[in-house]
Design a protein around this motif. Structure first.
Motif, mmCIF file in Angstrom:
data_model
loop_
_atom_site.group_PDB
_atom_site.id
_atom_site.type_symbol
_atom_site.label_atom_id
_atom_site.label_comp_id
_atom_site.label_asym_id
_atom_site.label_seq_id
_atom_site.Cartn_x
_atom_site.Cartn_y
_atom_site.Cartn_z
ATOM 1 N N THR A 28 0.825 -1.206 0.000
ATOM 2 C CA THR A 28 0.000 0.000 0.000
ATOM 3 C C THR A 28 0.858 1.255 0.000
ATOM 4 N N ASP A 69 -5.141 -1.609 -9.800
ATOM 5 C CA ASP A 69 -6.052 -1.209 -8.738
ATOM 6 C C ASP A 69 -5.555 -1.830 -7.440
ATOM 7 N N LEU A 126 0.775 3.799 -3.132
ATOM 8 C CA LEU A 126 0.174 5.112 -2.869
ATOM 9 C C LEU A 126 1.217 6.177 -2.562
ATOM 10 N N GLU A 144 -2.860 5.864 -10.267
ATOM 11 C CA GLU A 144 -2.764 6.726 -11.443
ATOM 12 C C GLU A 144 -1.520 6.405 -12.272
ATOM 13 N N MET A 167 -8.914 1.151 -5.118
ATOM 14 C CA MET A 167 -8.310 2.428 -5.505
ATOM 15 C C MET A 167 -7.525 2.238 -6.796
ATOM 16 N N HIS A 168 -7.677 3.152 -7.742
ATOM 17 C CA HIS A 168 -6.885 3.070 -8.969
ATOM 18 C C HIS A 168 -5.570 3.807 -8.773
ATOM 19 N N LEU A 196 -5.363 5.914 6.113
ATOM 20 C CA LEU A 196 -6.541 5.245 5.580
ATOM 21 C C LEU A 196 -7.430 4.815 6.745
ATOM 22 N N GLN A 201 -11.888 2.039 4.134
ATOM 23 C CA GLN A 201 -11.137 2.044 2.885
ATOM 24 C C GLN A 201 -10.273 0.809 2.690
ATOM 25 N N GLU A 227 -14.390 -0.296 -2.604
ATOM 26 C CA GLU A 227 -14.083 0.111 -3.973
ATOM 27 C C GLU A 227 -12.573 0.165 -4.128
#
Length: 276
Positions: free
Chosen positions: A52, A93, A56, A88, A85-86, A66, A70, A83
């Motif tokens: 993570t 994901d 991130l 970028e 997280m994408h 977080l 989440q 959901e």
């Protein structure tokens, strides 16, 4: 909404010993497949949250902030989906982790268990609803065989057992393989060991001795990744430096021994996933 793909494999990266290179291997292969235009879901089941924090790009001095809604905690303890997280600029994901996930092991152990609400199948229940959105799902398991790792293994089609080189590591590997054959398969009979991956392989005689012991043990040798003549991922500074700079080896030094070994590893993994 993501395009729907035909799921190829849900793969856990696991061992009951920490510090073996599980997370580095998972992230290296996830970014490699992302660059091949594959859609990847990474699920971080480790309270240390290394996958993570890497994806991130949290500052090492910044608290991972977080919340429980989440992270994968919501799936394991509350039986609710999250959901992803994408990330970028990638095809990745993430269902993230944080230190808060350390609560989940205790809360799961204290929660009622039943066929309809099994403590070890909660991740599978949710993952089955979303995995068709991805080419591959990679699960980062903590370095123990508790309820977090059991959830990862029960949700998986296969497992890559990642081990470093040493006498204690070899003993831990043998014990983990026994648990996979007994405890884990009693919950997930279809789980396959995709392969055993030695990491941090150096040119010293003790390493050769440990590799020889692996080769002499039929339960290990039949699953050991070959990766050319190295019999594992070589130890060199490129992979460490790339991680320290929050870069993948493919952006830092793809032609390094580590980069080349990971490419060969994926080729071998593909051949095992899709035997002729």
């Amino acid at each position: 909404m993501h395009a729907i793909f035909s799921i190829q494999m849900v793969i856990s990266f696991a061992n009951q010993k920490g510090g073996t290179g599980k997370t580095t291997t998972l992230l290296t292969l996830a970014t490699y497949q992302s660059k091949q235009d594959k859609k990847i879901l990474v699920i971080d089941l480790d309270p240390q949250a290394s996958s993570t924090n890497y994806l991130l790009k949290f500052d090492e001095n910044q608290e991972n902030n977080l919340n429980l809604d989440q992270i994968v905690y919501r799936i394991l303890v509350d039986n609710l989906g999250v959901e992803p997280m994408h990330i970028e600029g990638t095809n990745i994901d993430l269902i993230p982790s944080s230190s808060l996930l350390s609560r989940a092991e205790l809360e799961l152990a204290m929660s009622p268990d039943s066929i309809d609400n099994s403590r070890v199948r909660r991740l599978k229940t949710v993952l089955d609803q979303i995995k068709g959105n991805y080419d591959y799902v990679f699960i980062d398991c903590p370095g123990s065989l508790g309820l977090l790792t059991m959830n990862g293994l029960c949700a998986s089609d296969s497992v890559v057992v990642v081990t470093s080189i040493g006498r204690f590591e070899l003993n831990a590997l043998k014990n983990f393989l026994k648990e996979l054959d007994t405890t884990v398969r009693s919950y997930n009979p279809s789980l396959e060991i995709l392969g055993i991956l030695p990491t941090m392989v150096d040119p010293y005689p003790i390493t050769d001795q440990i590799i020889k012991k692996m080769m002499d043990d039929p339960k290990i040798s039949e699953k050991l990744f070959k990766i050319g003549t190295v019999r594992g991922i070589p130890k060199n500074n490129a992979i460490r430096n790339a991680t320290n700079e929050a870069l993948s080896i493919w952006d830092y030094s793809p032609l390094s021994p580590s980069g080349q070994a990971y490419m060969k590893l994926w080729e071998e993994m593909e051949s095992r996933m899709n035997p002729v």
